[in-house]
Design a protein around this motif. Structure first.
Motif, PDB file in Angstrom:
ATOM      1  N   LEU A 113      -5.179   5.099   7.695  1.00 44.07           N
ATOM      2  CA  LEU A 113      -4.187   4.303   6.992  1.00 44.07           C
ATOM      3  C   LEU A 113      -3.652   3.190   7.882  1.00 44.07           C
ATOM      4  CD1 LEU A 113      -2.119   7.237   5.414  1.00 44.07           C
ATOM      5  CD2 LEU A 113      -4.026   5.981   4.379  1.00 44.07           C
ATOM      6  N   SER A 114      -3.366   2.051   7.276  1.00 40.62           N
ATOM      7  CA  SER A 114      -2.801   0.932   8.028  1.00 40.62           C
ATOM      8  C   SER A 114      -1.307   1.150   8.247  1.00 40.62           C
ATOM      9  CB  SER A 114      -3.036  -0.385   7.294  1.00 40.62           C
ATOM     10  OG  SER A 114      -2.433  -0.369   6.019  1.00 40.62           O
ATOM     11  N   THR A 115      -0.755   0.469   9.234  1.00 41.61           N
ATOM     12  CA  THR A 115       0.621   0.720   9.636  1.00 41.61           C
ATOM     13  C   THR A 115       1.645   0.251   8.604  1.00 41.61           C
ATOM     14  OG1 THR A 115       0.668  -1.376  10.867  1.00 41.61           O
ATOM     15  CG2 THR A 115       0.068   0.614  12.085  1.00 41.61           C
ATOM     16  N   ASP A 116       1.226  -0.584   7.656  1.00 37.60           N
ATOM     17  CA  ASP A 116       2.167  -1.072   6.642  1.00 37.60           C
ATOM     18  C   ASP A 116       2.176  -0.206   5.385  1.00 37.60           C
ATOM     19  OD1 ASP A 116      -0.400  -1.770   5.900  1.00 37.60           O
ATOM     20  OD2 ASP A 116       0.157  -3.724   5.076  1.00 37.60           O
ATOM     21  N   THR A 117       1.529   0.953   5.456  1.00 37.06           N
ATOM     22  CA  THR A 117       1.434   1.845   4.300  1.00 37.06           C
ATOM     23  C   THR A 117       2.703   2.680   4.140  1.00 37.06           C
ATOM     24  OG1 THR A 117      -0.960   2.031   4.658  1.00 37.06           O
ATOM     25  CG2 THR A 117       0.054   3.653   3.196  1.00 37.06           C
ATOM     26  N   TRP A 118       3.222   2.726   2.916  1.00 40.48           N
ATOM     27  CA  TRP A 118       4.272   3.687   2.596  1.00 40.48           C
ATOM     28  C   TRP A 118       3.629   5.054   2.379  1.00 40.48           C
ATOM     29  CZ3 TRP A 118       7.298   0.770  -1.818  1.00 40.48           C
ATOM     30  CH2 TRP A 118       8.117  -0.208  -1.246  1.00 40.48           C
ATOM     31  N   ILE A 119       4.269   6.092   2.851  1.00 41.19           N
ATOM     32  CA  ILE A 119       3.777   7.457   2.651  1.00 41.19           C
ATOM     33  C   ILE A 119       4.723   8.198   1.726  1.00 41.19           C
ATOM     34  CG2 ILE A 119       3.031   9.593   3.759  1.00 41.19           C
ATOM     35  CD1 ILE A 119       1.478   7.167   4.737  1.00 41.19           C
ATOM     36  N   TYR A 156       0.098   2.559  -9.268  1.00 37.21           N
ATOM     37  CA  TYR A 156      -1.069   1.778  -9.677  1.00 37.21           C
ATOM     38  C   TYR A 156      -0.660   0.709 -10.687  1.00 37.21           C
ATOM     39  CZ  TYR A 156      -5.562   0.588 -11.770  1.00 37.21           C
ATOM     40  OH  TYR A 156      -6.659  -0.104 -12.256  1.00 37.21           O
ATOM     41  N   GLU A 157       0.145   1.101 -11.662  1.00 37.74           N
ATOM     42  CA  GLU A 157       0.596   0.158 -12.683  1.00 37.74           C
ATOM     43  C   GLU A 157       1.498  -0.919 -12.098  1.00 37.74           C
ATOM     44  OE1 GLU A 157       2.365   2.427 -15.812  1.00 37.74           O
ATOM     45  OE2 GLU A 157       0.477   3.402 -16.374  1.00 37.74           O
ATOM     46  N   LYS A 158       2.159  -0.610 -10.972  1.00 44.02           N
ATOM     47  CA  LYS A 158       3.016  -1.588 -10.303  1.00 44.02           C
ATOM     48  C   LYS A 158       2.212  -2.558  -9.438  1.00 44.02           C
ATOM     49  CE  LYS A 158       7.357  -0.842 -11.419  1.00 44.02           C
ATOM     50  NZ  LYS A 158       8.252  -1.911 -11.921  1.00 44.02           N
ATOM     51  N   GLY A 159       0.906  -2.339  -9.362  1.00 48.65           N
ATOM     52  CA  GLY A 159       0.058  -3.248  -8.610  1.00 48.65           C
ATOM     53  C   GLY A 159      -0.137  -2.896  -7.152  1.00 48.65           C
ATOM     54  N   PHE A 160       0.262  -1.689  -6.754  1.00 42.32           N
ATOM     55  CA  PHE A 160       0.066  -1.252  -5.382  1.00 42.32           C
ATOM     56  C   PHE A 160      -1.395  -0.897  -5.122  1.00 42.32           C
ATOM     57  CE2 PHE A 160       4.556  -0.982  -5.494  1.00 42.32           C
ATOM     58  CZ  PHE A 160       5.047  -0.745  -4.219  1.00 42.32           C
ATOM     59  N   ILE A 161      -1.808  -1.034  -3.867  1.00 40.13           N
ATOM     60  CA  ILE A 161      -3.048  -0.403  -3.414  1.00 40.13           C
ATOM     61  C   ILE A 161      -2.695   1.057  -3.168  1.00 40.13           C
ATOM     62  CG2 ILE A 161      -4.769  -0.254  -1.591  1.00 40.13           C
ATOM     63  CD1 ILE A 161      -4.344  -3.255  -1.123  1.00 40.13           C
ATOM     64  N   VAL A 162      -3.274   1.956  -3.944  1.00 37.15           N
ATOM     65  CA  VAL A 162      -2.929   3.378  -3.872  1.00 37.15           C
ATOM     66  C   VAL A 162      -4.056   4.145  -3.177  1.00 37.15           C
ATOM     67  CG1 VAL A 162      -2.380   5.457  -5.201  1.00 37.15           C
ATOM     68  CG2 VAL A 162      -1.568   3.219  -5.987  1.00 37.15           C
ATOM     69  N   ILE A 163      -3.680   5.012  -2.262  1.00 35.35           N
ATOM     70  CA  ILE A 163      -4.623   5.931  -1.635  1.00 35.35           C
ATOM     71  C   ILE A 163      -4.194   7.337  -2.030  1.00 35.35           C
ATOM     72  CG2 ILE A 163      -5.639   6.781   0.514  1.00 35.35           C
ATOM     73  CD1 ILE A 163      -3.832   3.523   0.683  1.00 35.35           C
ATOM     74  N   GLY A 164      -5.050   8.050  -2.718  1.00 31.99           N
ATOM     75  CA  GLY A 164      -4.736   9.400  -3.161  1.00 31.99           C
ATOM     76  C   GLY A 164      -5.272  10.425  -2.182  1.00 31.99           C
ATOM     77  N   ILE A 165      -4.394  11.269  -1.663  1.00 29.30           N
ATOM     78  CA  ILE A 165      -4.775  12.253  -0.650  1.00 29.30           C
ATOM     79  C   ILE A 165      -4.481  13.648  -1.184  1.00 29.30           C
ATOM     80  CG2 ILE A 165      -4.450  13.005   1.736  1.00 29.30           C
ATOM     81  CD1 ILE A 165      -3.398  10.190   2.349  1.00 29.30           C
ATOM     82  N   ALA A 166      -5.483  14.506  -1.134  1.00 32.55           N
ATOM     83  CA  ALA A 166      -5.320  15.856  -1.680  1.00 32.55           C
ATOM     84  C   ALA A 166      -6.381  16.781  -1.106  1.00 32.55           C
ATOM     85  CB  ALA A 166      -5.421  15.834  -3.203  1.00 32.55           C
ATOM     86  N   ARG A 167      -6.126  18.066  -1.235  1.00 31.57           N
ATOM     87  CA  ARG A 167      -7.114  19.064  -0.802  1.00 31.57           C
ATOM     88  C   ARG A 167      -8.382  18.931  -1.624  1.00 31.57           C
ATOM     89  NH1 ARG A 167      -4.867  25.059  -0.447  1.00 31.57           N
ATOM     90  NH2 ARG A 167      -3.484  23.910   0.944  1.00 31.57           N
ATOM     91  N   ASP A 168      -8.242  18.651  -2.909  1.00 27.97           N
ATOM     92  CA  ASP A 168      -9.384  18.439  -3.794  1.00 27.97           C
ATOM     93  C   ASP A 168      -9.051  17.306  -4.760  1.00 27.97           C
ATOM     94  OD1 ASP A 168     -11.546  18.493  -5.466  1.00 27.97           O
ATOM     95  OD2 ASP A 168     -11.254  20.561  -6.167  1.00 27.97           O
ATOM     96  N   LYS A 192       0.833  -1.194   0.000  1.00 25.32           N
ATOM     97  CA  LYS A 192       0.000   0.000   0.000  1.00 25.32           C
ATOM     98  C   LYS A 192       0.872   1.250   0.000  1.00 25.32           C
ATOM     99  CE  LYS A 192      -3.467  -2.357   2.840  1.00 25.32           C
ATOM    100  NZ  LYS A 192      -4.184  -2.339   4.143  1.00 25.32           N
ATOM    101  N   VAL A 193       0.430   2.257  -0.731  1.00 21.27           N
ATOM    102  CA  VAL A 193       1.122   3.535  -0.726  1.00 21.27           C
ATOM    103  C   VAL A 193       0.089   4.647  -0.686  1.00 21.27           C
ATOM    104  CG1 VAL A 193       1.280   3.618  -3.254  1.00 21.27           C
ATOM    105  CG2 VAL A 193       2.868   4.974  -1.868  1.00 21.27           C
ATOM    106  N   ALA A 194       0.296   5.600   0.200  1.00 24.05           N
ATOM    107  CA  ALA A 194      -0.562   6.781   0.285  1.00 24.05           C
ATOM    108  C   ALA A 194       0.220   7.968  -0.244  1.00 24.05           C
ATOM    109  CB  ALA A 194      -0.993   7.032   1.725  1.00 24.05           C
ATOM    110  N   ILE A 195      -0.384   8.680  -1.184  1.00 20.24           N
ATOM    111  CA  ILE A 195       0.305   9.780  -1.854  1.00 20.24           C
ATOM    112  C   ILE A 195      -0.368  11.101  -1.503  1.00 20.24           C
ATOM    113  CG2 ILE A 195       0.956  10.759  -4.096  1.00 20.24           C
ATOM    114  CD1 ILE A 195       0.902   7.799  -5.140  1.00 20.24           C
ATOM    115  N   PHE A 196       0.319  11.915  -0.730  1.00 20.37           N
ATOM    116  CA  PHE A 196      -0.162  13.255  -0.426  1.00 20.37           C
ATOM    117  C   PHE A 196       0.191  14.169  -1.600  1.00 20.37           C
ATOM    118  CE2 PHE A 196      -0.492  11.506   3.742  1.00 20.37           C
ATOM    119  CZ  PHE A 196      -1.369  12.316   4.444  1.00 20.37           C
ATOM    120  N   GLY A 197      -0.767  14.997  -2.004  1.00 20.00           N
ATOM    121  CA  GLY A 197      -0.566  15.829  -3.183  1.00 20.00           C
ATOM    122  C   GLY A 197      -0.940  15.086  -4.449  1.00 20.00           C
ATOM    123  N   ALA A 198      -1.854  14.119  -4.326  1.00 20.14           N
ATOM    124  CA  ALA A 198      -2.201  13.247  -5.454  1.00 20.14           C
ATOM    125  C   ALA A 198      -2.939  13.953  -6.577  1.00 20.14           C
ATOM    126  CB  ALA A 198      -3.048  12.070  -4.961  1.00 20.14           C
ATOM    127  N   ALA A 199      -3.411  15.176  -6.343  1.00 17.40           N
ATOM    128  CA  ALA A 199      -4.127  15.904  -7.388  1.00 17.40           C
ATOM    129  C   ALA A 199      -3.210  16.791  -8.209  1.00 17.40           C
ATOM    130  CB  ALA A 199      -5.253  16.749  -6.781  1.00 17.40           C
TER     131      ALA A 199
END
Length: 214
Positions: free
Chosen positions: A66-72, A22-34, A3-10
């Motif tokens: 977010l789970s504890t195994d998430t890359w930020i 996403y193409e690498k097969g990660f579970i992606v969480i996109g985090i952004a103001r909008d 899992k990877v959470a990306i701040f500034g995903a927008a």
């Protein structure tokens, strides 16, 4: 599945990171103001979290989901923002992470930050020096944390496919450009490498140049 959470995903760089992981097969969480500003998040059915990182409570709420195994990864920046996020947003994020068991964090800043300030041209210092200084403060805050951090300082960001020619360096004067897609590739490479923890890297691609205008 990682899992990877990306701040500034927008933003433009955040969008490149989203596509790559996403193409690498990660579970992606996109985090952004909008998050709606990046239509690919909804097209790819990626989980999104709405978060204004300049507001401490919103950052804490986002991190709590977010789970504890998430890359930020943070690609946050202040382009066209009413309130600069470069320092205070990262300060809130780092503080929130330190209260959890989420440790792996990669922050993307820019050439000219920290000890590379002396290599920034006077013209660049005049044009966007204030942003670089804010990012430098964020780097310092991160370096004094207990997180397993890596800092990546790319050169001028361009659009384009991955070239595979991007170069990492440490502690030397470098100038140049790099495609956002290659920054994403290097981010993955560094996160996978435990030897990069606690380190700062610069990156450019000598094969990328500004388009020639007619």
């Amino acid at each position: 599945m990682k899992k990877v959470a990306i701040f500034g995903a927008a933003g433009a760089l955040g969008a490149a990171l989203v596509e790559f992981f996403y193409e690498k097969g990660f579970i992606v969480i996109g985090i952004a103001r909008d998050p709606s500003k990046n239509s690919r998040l909804s097209e790819l059915k990626i989980q999104t979290l709405t978060c204004d990182a300049t507001i401490q409570a919103e950052v804490q709420t986002a991190i709590s989901q977010l789970s504890t195994d998430t890359w930020i990864i943070s690609a946050m920046g202040s382009f066209n923002a009413d309130v600069p996020v470069d320092y205070i947003g990262h300060r809130h994020l780092i503080n929130a992470l330190e209260k959890t068991n989420i440790n792996r964090f990669l922050m993307i800043t820019s050439l000219g930050c920290g000890d590379s300030w002396e290599y920034l041209s006077d013209r660049s210092k005049s044009a966007f020096g204030s942003v670089v200084r804010e990012k430098s403060l964020a780097e310092s805050w991160l370096q004094s944390s207990h997180l397993d951090f890596t800092i990546l300082r790319p050169g001028g960001l361009m659009s384009g496919d991955t070239t595979g020619n991007a170069e990492l360096s440490q502690g030397v004067e470098v100038h140049g450009l790099i495609n956002r897609s290659d920054v994403a590739k290097l981010a993955h490479q560094l996160l996978e490498n435990k030897d990069s923890i606690g380190k700062i890297y610069e990156c450019i691609d000598p094969t990328v140049t500004y388009p020639v205008s007619n």
